[in-house]
Every structure is written in C-alpha cells, then in structure tokens.
Design an enzyme around this catalytic site. Structure first.
Site, mmCIF file in Angstrom:
data_model
loop_
_atom_site.group_PDB
_atom_site.id
_atom_site.type_symbol
_atom_site.label_atom_id
_atom_site.label_comp_id
_atom_site.label_asym_id
_atom_site.label_seq_id
_atom_site.Cartn_x
_atom_site.Cartn_y
_atom_site.Cartn_z
ATOM 1 N N ASP A 105 16.024 -53.638 -37.940
ATOM 2 C CA ASP A 105 15.955 -52.182 -38.048
ATOM 3 C C ASP A 105 14.953 -51.620 -37.027
ATOM 4 O OD1 ASP A 105 16.788 -49.843 -39.680
ATOM 5 O OD2 ASP A 105 14.644 -49.700 -40.088
ATOM 6 N N GLU A 125 18.614 -53.221 -33.519
ATOM 7 C CA GLU A 125 19.038 -51.820 -33.568
ATOM 8 C C GLU A 125 18.128 -51.069 -32.599
ATOM 9 O OE1 GLU A 125 19.315 -47.790 -36.219
ATOM 10 O OE2 GLU A 125 17.602 -49.125 -36.344
HETATM 11 C C1 NOJ Z 1 17.889 -47.248 -39.123
HETATM 12 C C2 NOJ Z 1 18.720 -47.414 -40.353
HETATM 13 O O1 NOJ Z 1 20.023 -47.775 -39.981
HETATM 14 C C3 NOJ Z 1 18.639 -46.108 -41.085
HETATM 15 O O2 NOJ Z 1 19.580 -46.045 -42.128
HETATM 16 C C4 NOJ Z 1 17.233 -45.927 -41.577
HETATM 17 O O3 NOJ Z 1 17.113 -44.668 -42.187
HETATM 18 C C5 NOJ Z 1 16.240 -46.010 -40.420
HETATM 19 N N1 NOJ Z 1 16.518 -47.078 -39.520
HETATM 20 C C6 NOJ Z 1 14.836 -46.181 -40.928
HETATM 21 O O4 NOJ Z 1 14.687 -47.456 -41.494
#
Ligand code: NOJ
Ligand code: CA
Length: 540
Positions: A212, A266
């Site tokens: 993440d 990500e």
């Molecule tokens: C990316 C995640 O995919 C999202 O759903 C989340 O709100 C944020 N990161 C914060 O963790």
C-alpha cells in the site's frame, strides 16, 4: 522456482483478481463479506480462469478506511474470520490451483494500534513517539499544524493530541485519515517490525504482497512546507531515495523463501518512468500501471501508454482497468466524449456504451504482454453506483471533504451472485442485507443469470481467460503494431496471435486473418464495428 516453461516467474503473465473482502461474499450472514464467503466462492474464481487472488487488508482494524487502518498485522479482523480461517483459506486457494497475494500497509497503522496508543500515552520526547511523526504545533500556542501538508483524503495532514496531563499537545502526521498515523521509517524498530510481519505471512505460505502506498514511507525529515514550491517535481513525502533500501531488504527477505513470492508496489507516481528505479531487479518485482487505468477511450492515448510502458518499464508493469479506489471503468467509458480520468465526470453515463467498451478493453488488456489485474465484479459488468444515500457512505473521504467528494464506495458495492435470492445471494439465506444496497438492475448481472449465456460479459471473461491460457502468446514480451485506420489499435503477438480494437466511431476492416478466435461483440463480415475488439489468428 518458476511455474512457466520459459523460466519466467509466475507473476510475469498472471491474471490476478482483486478481492475487496467486505464486498465479495458474506459467509456468516452479517451483511459483510468475509473469509468463509470467499472460500465458498473459490470454485467460481477457479472456473473464471484467473491465476491468483489479491486480497485487500484482512487484519484487525477499526475499519476507519476499509481495513487500511491496521491495529494488528498478525491477526484477522473478527468481521472477516480468524487466523485459523486465514490459514485454511490460503490452503484452499492453493488447493484450487491459485496463488494468494495479500495487502501490506506499511505507511501508516491504525490509531488503535498498540504502538500509537502507547505513543500518545507516553508524552512528548519519549521513544514511543519516535515511531511516528509527532511535532509541536506552530503559532503562539502551538495550535497551528507543524507544516502545510494536506491529507490525501482532504483537510490537514496533522491532528493534535491531548497530552497525558490533559493539556493540548503535539501534532502527529497522517497523510490519510486521522485514524491512520504515518509510521516513521527512519526508526529501526519500524523496519524490523515490518520485516517480521512479512516473515509471519510468508511462513503461512502467501505468494506475495501488494504494498500500500509504497512510495510514501520515507519523508524528507525536514518536513518542509509545500506552498510556494509548485515547481517541485517530487513532494517531500513521496519517492524519497531512502525507499530503495527498504525494498532491497524486503526483496532479500522474500527471495530467501522458496515460494517465488511477489512484491507489487502501489505507486501512483507520474510519469510511469518514475517507477523504473523500483523495478531494477533488486527491489519490487512489479508495480501497478496506473497510467493505463486512467486513460480516456482514445486509441492514440492507449497506444502511447502501451509503448511507454513496454519501453520504459517492460511488461513488468501490470495492466489495470479498475480497482477499489476508482470509478469502475465501465462507467468511465460510458461517459460522453472521449471518456474521463478517475475523478468522476458529471453527467449520466451511457451504460450500454460503457459495457461495449469494457468488453473491448478486456480483450485489449489480456492480449498485451505481461500480467493483468481484474477488479471483482468487472467480470459481471458492474457499474459504479453513484446514488448511495449519504447516510450509508463509509468512505472517510466523504466526511473529510465536508461531503464534497462522495468517495469510493460506489465501486465497493457487494457483488450479486444469485438473481432470485435476497441481497442477490451475497450472504446465506436469512442473512442481513449487504452493507451497501445493490441496484435492483443488478439482478440480471447476477453471476447465476449470466453463467452459460454466451452473450454475457461473464462468459466473455471466461472464454478470454481460457483462450489466454491455451495460447502460448504469453511466452515472449514482444508486440508489433500493425497498420490500422485512425482510432484503431491492431497488434501482433508471437505465434500469429493478433488483437484489433476499434475505439473510433466508424466500422473498419479487420486486419488480414485466418480465424477469428474471439470477439467482444458482434462482427460484421470481415469488419470491426466501433467499440469492439477481436482476437485473431493472423494470416501468413
Ligand atoms: C491505497 C488503498 O488502495 C486505499 O484504499 C487506501 O485508502 C489508501 N491506500 C490508504 O491506505
Ligand atoms: Ca460476514
């Protein structure tokens, strides 16, 4: 270790299905998706033909942000099940021949995590606070935030705590909701803890981690204001050099296991070339290709992004059309004009048009070299639900923007499984209604009403995934563009496989071919209508 005859690791061309756990299937009838529900639907996922699952966070969490606020990284939230259920699920996923990637959330934890509650209780200057970013406020009484950073969810990125003596005290940094304090990755204990967490799950046989906000962990320790630095290309909370050491250590750790586990970042950095330093072989295996996801329905833009991806990143950057954070692509492609980026455009989408384009986009993305990520429900042709009543909205963005941005719940509406059942079979008979209401029109999109109907989008997904497996088109990464009319993408892959996609408004001839393997919609004799794609065995 590899599962591929060509020696490439499994994830290089895998089709990975994202499971947003709370909206996938409810096993115990409380209206919220869980591990038991997912387990009961594994045969569906196997039959769909995907290779791996990516599960959004399943950890103990107060759910201030759908589980991306983790209070215990080594246990499962009771809403979803138990640790034993998770271990069982990992086995069951492997038993049906799939892999399982889990989400790891290292940038921040929950404000209920014992580290954070201890930090608040300890008071200023204590080592417990050094695991986070606590700072005194500015202004005479310290009642202004320490800098001008904003939260990604709206509002300031700082919240003030009350000190143990009852006085208004320090502020802590949270790039997301206030319930998600940012961890300080300069602190060795933070690093050691996450390495231990990775081991905990690798010891339980997971096949990888989706990381993440992988580019936010390290901050410029000066925490400089950003106002007046519009020309700065790198923000002080993103893409800092120190990230690379973290991922080098993670890669070593992951590679010390025999499972061939994958690290997927990500990373929303633009342009895509900024991903490259993370993907040099000693850090992340891959990172999402978000440029591709944000494209309008425009052939030139698609071609350009495909080229940039392949030349700068290689096929290692997976193709993504949707995920749990953006407006579903069917809805995006159904909006007037050339389409839209992921901030919803105004106007009612044309869902028939969106569906046609989504079908074509599937054949496009599955024909490209590399791996592909599908988001649950896209195989059912689900659209973004844009009329969720205010009082039901759970996404923290809604509150933090004073109801200005409605947030991401519209792509998180529970899946319809059975047309004739209450809640469309999201839960067992007699279950509570799904946690968000499903549109009545989803009855005809329920998995059981589409199964066996050759014209359904579900059967298109199944056929495409089946065909993708049987063709050896995935062996090499090469792609050769073929001559095509304006607004049309046509390319050849190894073994005479071809793909043509018509993003224009005119019907065009298909490239010379010997056989039509699959089409996303009806074809006129030798012709490709607008918003349609075909897979071909090319001539000669
Ligand atoms: C990316 C995640 O995919 C999202 O759903 C989340 O709100 C944020 N990161 C914060 O963790
Ligand atoms: Ca449940």
């Amino acid at each position: 270790m590899t599962d591929r005859p060509d020696g490439l690791p499994w994830h290089h061309n895998a089709v990975v299905y994202e499971v947003y756990l709370r909206s996938f299937a409810d096993g115990n009838g409380d209206g919220i998706g869980d591990l038991a529900g997912l387990r009961s639907r594994l045969p569906y996922l196997r039959d769909l033909g995907v290779d791996a699952l990516w599960l959004t966070p399943w950890y103990v969490s107060p759910m201030a942000d759908g589980g991306y606020d983790v209070a215990d990284y080594r246990d499962i939230d009771p809403l979803f099940g138990t640790l034993a259920d998770a271990e069982e699920l990992i086995r069951a996923v492997h038993d049906v021949g799939l892999k399982i990637v889990i989400d790891i959330v290292p940038n921040h934890c929950s404000d209920q995590h014992p580290w954070f509650t201890a930090a608040v209780a300890a008071g200023p200057g204590r080592p417990e606070r050094a695991k986070f970013w606590f700072r005194p406020g500015r202004g005479e009484n310290g009642d202004l935030p320490p800098n001008d950073w904003g939260s990604m969810f709206g509002g300031p990125a700082w919240t003030r705590v009350t000190e143990p003596d009852g006085a208004a005290g320090q502020w802590y940094l949270h790039l997301y909701a206030r319930e998600q304090p940012d961890l300080n990755w300069d602190n060795p204990e933070v690093r050691a803890e996450f390495e231990s967490i990775l081991r905990f799950w690798l010891d339980r046989d997971v096949d990888g981690f989706r990381i993440d906000v992988a580019d936010f962990l390290v901050k410029d320790p000066q925490l400089p204001d950003v106002a007046g630095h519009a020309a700065r290309t790198t923000q002080p909370w993103e893409d800092q050099d120190g990230l690379h050491d973290i991922y080098r250590a993670w890669r070593k750790l992951v590679d010390s296991y025999p499972r061939d586990a994958v690290l997927i970042g990500e990373i929303w950095l633009k342009p895509l070339t900024r991903l490259r330093p993370f993907l040099l072989g000693d850090q992340l295996h891959t990172a999402f290709n978000f440029d591709f996801m944000g494209l309008p329905w425009n052939a030139g833009r698609f071609r350009q992004t495909i080229d940039t991806t392949l030349t700068s990143i290689g096929a290692a950057a997976p193709w993504v059309l949707s995920n749990h954070d953006v407006t579903r692509h069917l809805t995006r492609y159904g909006r007037a004009g050339t389409g839209s980026e992921w901030q919803p455009d105004p106007g009612t989408p044309d869902l028939t048009l969106g569906t046609r384009r989504a079908r074509a986009a599937l054949l496009l993305s599955l024909a490209l070299p590399g791996s592909s990520y599908l988001y649950q429900g896209e195989e059912l042709g689900l659209w973004e639900v844009e009329d969720i009543p205010d009082e039901l909205i759970a996404d923290p963005i809604f509150e933090r923007t004073d109801h200005f941005i409605r947030g991401r719940d519209g792509c998180r509406v529970p899946l319809p499984w059975q047309a004739a059942a209450a809640g469309f079979g999201f839960g067992p008979a007699g279950a509570k209604p799904p946690w968000l209401p499903q549109p009545e029109a989803w009855r005809e999109l329920a998995a059981d009403s589409q199964a066996g109907d050759p014209d359904s989008i579900l059967e298109l997904y199944r056929s495409a995934l089946r065909l993708r497996k049987t063709r050896s088109l995935l062996g090499a990464d090469s792609l050769t563009w073929l001559d095509a009319a304006d607004g049309v993408l046509a390319f050849a892959r190894p073994d005479g496989f071809g793909c043509a996609v018509n993003l224009s408004a005119r019907t065009v001839p298909l490239p010379p071919h010997e056989e039509i393997l699959l089409a996303s919609g009806p074809l006129a004799e030798g012709l490709l209508p607008p918003d349609t794609a075909a897979w071909l065995r090319l001539a000669g």
